[in-house]
Motif scaffolding. Structure first.
Motif, short mmCIF file in Angstrom:
data_model
loop_
_atom_site.label_atom_id
_atom_site.label_comp_id
_atom_site.label_asym_id
_atom_site.label_seq_id
_atom_site.Cartn_x
_atom_site.Cartn_y
_atom_site.Cartn_z
N LEU A 109 -70.71 130.23 49.83
CA LEU A 109 -69.67 130.69 50.75
C LEU A 109 -68.70 129.55 51.07
CD1 LEU A 109 -71.79 132.84 53.23
CD2 LEU A 109 -70.10 133.69 51.60
N PRO A 110 -67.44 129.89 51.45
CA PRO A 110 -66.48 128.85 51.83
C PRO A 110 -67.05 127.94 52.92
CG PRO A 110 -65.39 130.97 51.65
CD PRO A 110 -66.85 131.25 51.52
N PHE A 111 -66.69 126.69 52.87
CA PHE A 111 -67.06 125.65 53.82
C PHE A 111 -68.46 125.09 53.62
CE2 PHE A 111 -63.89 128.18 56.15
CZ PHE A 111 -63.00 127.19 56.54
N MET A 112 -69.39 125.83 53.06
CA MET A 112 -70.78 125.40 53.05
C MET A 112 -71.00 124.12 52.25
SD MET A 112 -72.03 127.42 55.15
CE MET A 112 -70.57 128.16 55.92
N ARG A 113 -70.20 123.91 51.22
CA ARG A 113 -70.39 122.69 50.43
C ARG A 113 -69.91 121.45 51.20
NH1 ARG A 113 -65.60 121.29 47.43
NH2 ARG A 113 -63.92 122.82 47.68
N TRP A 114 -69.19 121.67 52.31
CA TRP A 114 -68.69 120.54 53.09
C TRP A 114 -69.60 120.17 54.25
CZ3 TRP A 114 -63.54 123.57 53.10
CH2 TRP A 114 -62.87 123.35 51.89
N LEU A 115 -70.66 120.95 54.48
CA LEU A 115 -71.59 120.65 55.57
C LEU A 115 -72.29 119.31 55.32
CD1 LEU A 115 -73.29 124.11 56.14
CD2 LEU A 115 -71.75 122.96 57.73
N TRP B 67 -55.10 130.39 59.93
CA TRP B 67 -53.80 130.67 60.55
C TRP B 67 -52.78 130.76 59.44
CZ3 TRP B 67 -52.46 132.84 64.70
CH2 TRP B 67 -51.20 132.71 65.23
N GLY B 68 -52.53 131.99 58.96
CA GLY B 68 -51.72 132.17 57.78
C GLY B 68 -52.48 131.62 56.58
N ILE C 166 -55.56 120.75 65.71
CA ILE C 166 -54.78 120.23 64.58
C ILE C 166 -54.70 121.30 63.50
CG2 ILE C 166 -55.29 117.79 64.97
CD1 ILE C 166 -57.53 117.98 62.91
N LEU C 167 -53.63 121.27 62.73
CA LEU C 167 -53.42 122.22 61.64
C LEU C 167 -53.56 121.49 60.31
CD1 LEU C 167 -52.47 125.28 61.31
CD2 LEU C 167 -50.25 124.30 60.72
N VAL C 168 -54.36 122.06 59.40
CA VAL C 168 -54.59 121.45 58.09
C VAL C 168 -54.47 122.52 57.01
CG1 VAL C 168 -56.12 119.66 59.03
CG2 VAL C 168 -57.10 121.81 58.19
N GLU C 169 -54.32 122.07 55.78
CA GLU C 169 -54.27 122.99 54.63
C GLU C 169 -55.56 122.85 53.84
OE1 GLU C 169 -51.15 124.63 51.31
OE2 GLU C 169 -50.52 123.18 52.84
N LEU C 170 -56.25 123.98 53.61
CA LEU C 170 -57.52 123.99 52.90
C LEU C 170 -57.38 124.78 51.60
CD1 LEU C 170 -59.98 124.61 55.89
CD2 LEU C 170 -59.24 122.43 54.90
N PRO C 171 -58.36 124.68 50.70
CA PRO C 171 -58.28 125.41 49.43
C PRO C 171 -58.17 126.92 49.63
CG PRO C 171 -59.97 123.72 49.31
CD PRO C 171 -59.51 123.76 50.74
N GLU C 172 -57.63 127.58 48.63
CA GLU C 172 -57.36 129.02 48.70
C GLU C 172 -58.62 129.83 49.00
OE1 GLU C 172 -55.11 132.51 46.07
OE2 GLU C 172 -55.25 130.44 45.34
N ALA C 173 -59.78 129.36 48.57
CA ALA C 173 -61.03 130.08 48.82
C ALA C 173 -61.33 130.24 50.30
CB ALA C 173 -62.19 129.36 48.13
#
Length: 523
Positions: A163-169, A303-304, A275-282
């Motif tokens: 799932l998204p984000f899980m590889r960053w834990l 957010w968008g 803060i606003l950041v840009e993450l991968p499309e997934a």
């Protein structure tokens, strides 16, 4: 009174000496929604806001329509609820209330909300097991009786790790499973508040931005309120009922009341930075929730095509007119984000945008950061020697309609309306026809056309570029705006407001400074 779309601002001379059923101090979401509901109930209403409408805490809302699940989670373990059953009952009440208002907003005003999926990783080191979260979700469905489905599911094994984000834990944490649930994001909160104010005006209310309420006292059984516009014009009005809905300024308003008694402290200001950041499309359309090192919530919310991360939680005792993201706030948020999601690798260079606000949380001498439940607390000031007065603390945007209905009921116990009632309107899509040429749909920036700027100035009380680009259009929050676009907005607005060339240039410079100071970006 006849319904008038975009009623013009009355002159201060015409206001001087007028009497209203209700005078409201504060044009954030609480004051705006109260004005709308009171006007619909037949009350004559005047609302005064010292800055622009919805320019303080309302504009810095988390934007989430919380589904209620978090209120069923004890601080550490289920034994907390066994030892303190009153805390469990309070959590159940908040969860049920969240479910109801969430359903109301999603079903009645779909144009205001967007659906997002929120992930909650459950680690071997977490205070809760997966089955406990399952139980909480089932209980929420039972007590909330939701009409809008939660779509709760819990994912285990290899599917959870993909799932998204899980590889960053944190790789030292063993992932047991991931709980996924639908939540909803409010459209930008300032727009919601401004729409409430416009609807209140349609029903005869008077709404004044850039107007300070001062010299407030009881005279002959009524409230007498001085009004001072930014240009120095003054007037004095009367109200049968006074509502102090000034947000982080409620204590300052009460301290200035003339009377023999000094009101008790009502709020503690807690600063939140995001803060606003840009993450991968997934990750688009998907968020994640966890806890920071203090056991407080940290969220990464879509957010968008981007995500905002936050908030920080620090007691704020500084200048309420100068709340901005400081270096220490950003450093703390980066540290907490990398503690939660170290693989994300957030540093200062990845921050596209930032903002800060101060929440007026209900004061509690035993809690440094205030009492978090319940939200939207109404204080009957007659108990402190100030009859026919209400103050509100810790008002959440998602509860604004339910709270306004409570306000109408409370005001009804103080005085009766003097006019016939009028139906509320919540759908803004049909409020304004397209402007006639030459103010057509020529787009200045994504989501903002020339006709919109004209309408915001002539019909919606916009008086500066922040009010146009952020509060009324939302472009400041979502678009990659440029200096050239800001310049064109300034020229169109200036043409309607009578700004000479020197003032147009000064307004552009002011907006660029605002972006650098309060949003950490150079245009």
């Amino acid at each position: 009174m006849a319904e008038v779309e975009g009623a013009p601002r009355p002159s201060f001379a015409s206001l001087d000496g007028r009497a209203f059923d209700v005078v409201i101090i504060g044009g954030g979401i609480s004051g705006a929604s109260a004005a709308q509901h009171l006007a619909a109930a037949g009350y004559t209403v005047l609302l005064a806001e010292r800055n622009d409408f919805a320019s303080a805490a309302t504009a810095r809302s988390s934007r989430l329509l919380h589904n209620g699940l978090r209120y069923l989670a004890p601080p550490r373990s289920l034994w907390d609820f066994v030892r303190k059953p009153q805390a469990f009952l309070a959590g159940v009440a908040m969860a049920r209330r969240s479910s109801k208002v969430g359903d109301d907003l999603v079903l009645a005003s779909p144009h205001m909300v967007r659906t997002t999926q929120l992930l909650m990783p459950i680690l071997e080191t977490s205070a809760f097991r997966g089955w406990q979260v399952d139980l909480g979700a089932a209980f929420l469905k039972l007590i909330g009786r939701r009409k809008v489905p939660l779509n709760y599911r819990r994912v285990t094994g290899e599917a959870a790790r993909k799932l998204p984000f899980m590889r960053w834990l944190n790789q030292d944490s063993v992932l047991e499973s991931v709980a996924a649930i639908d939540d909803h994001l409010l459209d930008w909160p300032e727009r919601i508040a401004i729409d409430c104010i416009l609807d209140a005006e349609r029903m005869g209310a008077v709404a004044l931005n850039y107007t300070t309420a001062e010299d407030i006292e009881r005279r002959g059984g009524r409230w007498s309120v001085g009004l001072r516009a930014r240009d120095g014009a003054v007037a004095r009005v009367e109200g049968t009922v006074l509502l102090n809905f000034a947000g982080v300024w409620v204590d300052a308003v009460e301290a200035a009341l003339r009377g023999e008694r000094r009101p008790a402290r009502k709020i503690v200001g807690v600063k939140g930075v995001s803060i606003l950041v840009e993450l991968p499309e997934a990750c688009h359309g998907v968020g994640i929730a966890g806890l920071n090192s203090h056991g407080e919530a940290i969220m990464c919310v879509p957010w968008g095509r981007r995500h905002y991360i936050g908030p920080t939680e620090t007691v704020y005792e500084g200048d309420l007119d100068d709340v901005r993201p400081e270096d220490e706030d950003i450093a703390s948020l980066i540290e907490e984000t990398n503690r939660f999601l170290p693989g994300l690798g957030i540093d200062r260079s990845r921050i596209l945008h930032a903002w800060a606000g101060v929440r007026p949380i209900t004061y509690d001498p035993e809690r440094a950061k205030g009492r978090r439940m319940p939200f939207s607390v109404l204080h009957d000031m007659s108990r402190e020697g100030f009859p026919n007065m209400l103050t509100i603390t810790w008002a959440a945007v998602m509860f604004h309609r339910a709270t306004a209905r409570r306000v109408v009921a409370a005001v009804g116990r103080m005085t009766a309306p003097t006019r016939a009632g009028t139906p509320l309107r919540f759908d803004r899509s049909a409020r304004w026809p397209e402007a006639e040429p030459p103010h057509g749909r020529r787009e200045i920036m994504p989501g903002l056309a020339e006709a919109d700027i004209v309408r915001y100035v002539e019909k919606e009380h916009a008086r500066d570029l922040v009010g146009i680009i952020y509060s009324r259009s939302g472009c400041g929050w979502t678009a990659d705006i440029t200096k050239a676009q800001v310049t064109e907005v300034a020229r169109i607005a200036g043409g309607r407001l009578g700004w000479p060339e020197a003032e147009i240039q000064a307004r552009i410079s002011d907006f660029l400074d605002y972006e650098r100071r309060y949003h950490l970006r150079d245009l």
